[in-house]
Write an enzyme that holds these catalytic residues in place. Structure first.
Site, PDB file in Angstrom:
ATOM      1  CB  SER A  13      -5.988   4.416   2.873  1.00 54.23           C
ATOM      2  OG  SER A  13      -6.015   5.505   2.266  1.00 54.23           O
ATOM      3  CG  ASN A  40      -4.576  16.643   0.639  1.00 54.80           C
ATOM      4  OD1 ASN A  40      -5.246  17.191   1.709  1.00 54.80           O
ATOM      5  ND2 ASN A  40      -4.670  15.647   0.352  1.00 54.80           N
ATOM      6  CE  LYS A  84       4.444   7.796  -1.898  1.00 54.44           C
ATOM      7  NZ  LYS A  84       3.860   8.210  -0.536  1.00 54.44           N
ATOM      8  CE  LYS A 132       3.664   7.078   6.378  1.00 56.07           C
ATOM      9  NZ  LYS A 132       3.001   8.043   5.413  1.00 56.07           N
ATOM     10  CB  THR A 153      -2.453  13.300   5.160  1.00 57.33           C
ATOM     11  OG1 THR A 153      -3.108  12.188   4.585  1.00 57.33           O
ATOM     12  CG2 THR A 153      -1.137  13.328   5.614  1.00 57.33           C
ATOM     13  CE  LYS A 164      -4.226   1.911   1.241  1.00 60.53           C
ATOM     14  NZ  LYS A 164      -4.005   2.752   0.022  1.00 60.53           N
TER      15      LYS A 164
HETATM   16  P1  NAD Z   1      -0.028  18.523  -2.746  1.00 62.93           P
HETATM   17  O1  NAD Z   1       0.493  18.281  -4.085  1.00 62.93           O
HETATM   18  O2  NAD Z   1      -1.243  18.777  -2.570  1.00 62.93           O
HETATM   19  O3  NAD Z   1       0.654  19.885  -2.123  1.00 62.93           O
HETATM   20  C1  NAD Z   1       2.299  19.845  -2.199  1.00 62.93           C
HETATM   21  C2  NAD Z   1       2.421  21.404  -1.890  1.00 62.93           C
HETATM   22  O4  NAD Z   1       4.035  21.527  -1.744  1.00 62.93           O
HETATM   23  C3  NAD Z   1       2.050  22.526  -2.792  1.00 62.93           C
HETATM   24  O5  NAD Z   1       1.612  23.463  -2.265  1.00 62.93           O
HETATM   25  C4  NAD Z   1       3.501  22.558  -3.791  1.00 62.93           C
HETATM   26  O6  NAD Z   1       3.290  23.881  -4.231  1.00 62.93           O
HETATM   27  C5  NAD Z   1       4.414  22.793  -2.635  1.00 62.93           C
HETATM   28  N1  NAD Z   1       5.882  22.368  -3.144  1.00 62.93           N
HETATM   29  C6  NAD Z   1       5.927  20.989  -3.831  1.00 62.93           C
HETATM   30  N2  NAD Z   1       7.368  21.371  -4.169  1.00 62.93           N
HETATM   31  C7  NAD Z   1       7.763  22.285  -3.494  1.00 62.93           C
HETATM   32  C8  NAD Z   1       9.214  22.991  -2.991  1.00 62.93           C
HETATM   33  N3  NAD Z   1      10.399  22.085  -3.696  1.00 62.93           N
HETATM   34  N4  NAD Z   1       9.265  23.616  -2.194  1.00 62.93           N
HETATM   35  C9  NAD Z   1       8.432  24.340  -1.544  1.00 62.93           C
HETATM   36  N5  NAD Z   1       6.965  23.861  -1.754  1.00 62.93           N
HETATM   37  C10 NAD Z   1       6.869  22.757  -2.500  1.00 62.93           C
HETATM   38  O7  NAD Z   1       0.791  17.286  -2.033  1.00 62.93           O
HETATM   39  P2  NAD Z   1       0.360  16.911  -0.551  1.00 62.93           P
HETATM   40  O8  NAD Z   1      -0.605  15.589  -0.890  1.00 62.93           O
HETATM   41  O9  NAD Z   1       0.007  17.851   0.336  1.00 62.93           O
HETATM   42  O10 NAD Z   1       1.589  16.221  -0.074  1.00 62.93           O
HETATM   43  C11 NAD Z   1       2.606  16.944   0.498  1.00 62.93           C
HETATM   44  C12 NAD Z   1       3.650  15.967   1.147  1.00 62.93           C
HETATM   45  O11 NAD Z   1       2.889  14.926   2.281  1.00 62.93           O
HETATM   46  C13 NAD Z   1       4.441  14.960   0.498  1.00 62.93           C
HETATM   47  O12 NAD Z   1       5.740  14.897   1.025  1.00 62.93           O
HETATM   48  C14 NAD Z   1       3.521  13.609   0.617  1.00 62.93           C
HETATM   49  O13 NAD Z   1       4.378  12.617   0.368  1.00 62.93           O
HETATM   50  C15 NAD Z   1       3.214  13.673   2.032  1.00 62.93           C
HETATM   51  N6  NAD Z   1       1.970  12.817   2.331  1.00 62.93           N
HETATM   52  C16 NAD Z   1       0.606  13.065   1.649  1.00 62.93           C
HETATM   53  C17 NAD Z   1      -0.345  12.532   2.026  1.00 62.93           C
HETATM   54  C18 NAD Z   1      -1.903  12.526   1.296  1.00 62.93           C
HETATM   55  O14 NAD Z   1      -2.598  11.946   2.020  1.00 62.93           O
HETATM   56  N7  NAD Z   1      -1.850  13.551   0.579  1.00 62.93           N
HETATM   57  C19 NAD Z   1      -0.219  11.038   2.873  1.00 62.93           C
HETATM   58  C20 NAD Z   1       1.111  11.168   3.542  1.00 62.93           C
HETATM   59  C21 NAD Z   1       2.189  11.814   3.207  1.00 62.93           C
END
Ligand code: NAD
Length: 460
Positions: A391, A253, A116, A104, A201, A80
């Site tokens: 999930s 997000n 992943k 995790k 999250t 997953k």
């Molecule tokens: P997203 O695409 O919704 O948002 C990412 C944000 O980070 C955006 O605002 C983007 O502009 C910014 N960003 C991207 N690259 C950047 C950089 N180099 N410097 C500064 N800002 C930057 O993604 P998300 O779903 O919010 O995920 C964010 C993090 O959380 C990721 O590392 C992801 O692996 C982790 N994560 C997400 C989830 C989930 O359910 N969405 C779960 C666990 C972990």
């Protein structure tokens, strides 16, 4: 933390566990071969799939785009993990993220293994038709390795419920007659998704910090414990008559929901900085998060000029994207990408608590530096598990007569995350060893994984 740093940490933790012999099952294991075998398995990956998907761009040009799925380990359950669309995707990164998913899920005692996926593409440069095509092609290419009883992807950086719905649709088309509902999680509600998954999250990330400050710390402070250095900082923060200043890297997000959660705590917090790939916005008195949410919902990014701030009706100073990391704050929420805080900038961080909503944003050396300097890091594998908890509910929902309500989901998420946080903070604050919070989380996760591997007869 890079993939190599993750592997080094796994080895260090297994070496510690070997000396501590945490379970009677291993008392005859005098030469430590059970632990050496477990380290060998957990440090390596079951399967790495790399493929090039063929996409016809709107201008008529054909591009072959690298796409990955890494299945790290499934001793705890079906593989997953999310799928990210990003121009930074590479094999090493995806493998590291798959290992983190295994750890995790073990820490949170969820019945899933770790995987992943990633596509080397910037979704902001794709038209809706191109994005749809990339999503469908990913499923076509990876189909033999995906499925509700094999490997169940979810959204991640650069993907969302819309992308996942397209992927489910494609999976259904190419596997006629097979079960498809649980082939992916993070679907939209109308397509079998669960209420609250999008927010899960961000809510879970904020909760992992707020539970520590609001509940754990308050009930623990009268007890006699050998306190780690970070205790003092936490105490000062809680007893301050000033609101806690929060800075958030990444207003997507996870980050935008976490920022919004901070503001729900009455007058305890103000959000003084937020950032995305293009900009940092500061306001010492507190940013108007509601208006920034409305703006970013419409434009899929933050305002980045005086005119755009005016359009959003938000008062803020504009700075470079990385300025958020060193801005004056008490709590820094890292919710963007990997490797943001390193030996180069760690000494410039002013926050007293670092909260990892993103995966692997702090390097191993920086992590140790913060622990030695009394700054708490709430690590990714503890903090950002809200998505996978929910999930799991989505995956279970297909067996229910009626879907879970949002209230059911948030209550279950809060209960589960609180239990795990409680266990981790008890170990962290009451242990004489003063290990980093991350090391403690790895310890708890690896104890479970080693026991499962042993019980499954994999360590002989
Ligand atoms: P997203 O695409 O919704 O948002 C990412 C944000 O980070 C955006 O605002 C983007 O502009 C910014 N960003 C991207 N690259 C950047 C950089 N180099 N410097 C500064 N800002 C930057 O993604 P998300 O779903 O919010 O995920 C964010 C993090 O959380 C990721 O590392 C992801 O692996 C982790 N994560 C997400 C989830 C989930 O359910 N969405 C779960 C666990 C972990």
């Amino acid at each position: 933390m890079s993939r190599d740093e993750t592997r080094t940490l796994i080895q260090e933790v297994v070496d510690k566990l070997k000396k501590e012999t945490f379970s009677n099952e291993f008392t005859n294991n005098e030469n430590g071969e059970v632990f050496d075998s477990a380290a060998e398995i957990i440090k390596t990956t079951d399967k790495i799939i790399k493929s090039y998907i063929r996409v016809s761009r709107d201008n008529g040009v054909i591009e072959r785009i690298p796409a990955y799925r890494v299945q790290h380990n499934n001793i705890s359950g079906f593989y997953k993990g999310g799928i990210r669309f990003s121009p930074a995707v590479n094999e090493e990164e995806v493998e590291n993220l798959a290992i983190l998913m295994t750890i995790k899920n073990a820490l949170h005692e969820l019945p899933f293994g770790g995987a992943k996926g990633g596509v080397f593409v910037d979704p902001r440069n794709l038209s809706p038709r191109e994005l749809n095509l990339v999503s469908k092609k990913y499923v076509q290419r990876l189909k033999p390795d995906l499925g509700p009883t094999k490997d169940i992807p979810a959204p991640d950086l650069g993907t969302n419920d819309k992308v996942i719905d397209w992927m489910v649709g494609e999976y259904k088309t190419i596997t006629p007659g097979e079960s498809y509902v649980n082939s992916f999680t993070g679907k939209s509600a109308v397509n079998g998704g669960v209420a609250g998954r999008r927010e899960a999250t961000g809510i879970g990330t904020f909760l992992s910090y707020y539970y520590l400050r609001d509940q754990w710390f308050k009930q623990a402070k009268t007890m006699k414990v050998t306190r780690p250095k970070s205790w003092k900082n936490l105490e000062t923060l809680i007893h301050s008559d000033q609101p806690t200043r929060v800075a958030v890297q990444g207003f997507g997000n996870v980050g935008s929901i976490a920022a919004n959660e901070a503001l729900k705590c009455e007058d305890e917090h103000i959000v003084t900085a937020v950032s995305d790939e293009d900009v940092t916005l500061h306001n010492r008195k507190g940013l108007d998060i509601e208006r920034l949410l409305a703006y970013s919902e419409q434009h899929r990014r933050l305002p980045r000029s005086a005119e755009e701030l005016k359009e959003a009706n938000v008062q803020a100073d504009i700075d470079s994207p990385s300025a958020v990391l060193t801005s004056e704050c008490d709590l820094l929420i890292l919710a963007a990408v990997e490797g943001q805080i390193t030996e180069e900038n760690m000494k410039d961080v002013s926050a007293k608590i670092l909260l990892e909503g993103a995966n692997a944003p702090i390097t191993k050396n920086a992590d140790e530096y913060f622990e030695n300097n009394g700054i708490i890091v709430i690590p990714d594998i503890l903090a950002n598990a809200g998505g996978v908890h929910v999930s799991y509910l989505e995956w279970m929902q297909s067996n229910n007569d009626k879907p879970y309500t949002k209230e059911d989901v948030i209550t279950a998420l809060t209960d589960k995350m609180t239990d795990v946080c409680h266990r981790v903070y008890d170990h962290y604050f009451y242990s004489e060893n003063h290990e980093t919070t991350r090391m403690l989380c790895y310890k708890l996760a690896l104890m479970r994984l080693i026991t499962l591997l042993y019980r499954h007869g994999k360590l002989y």
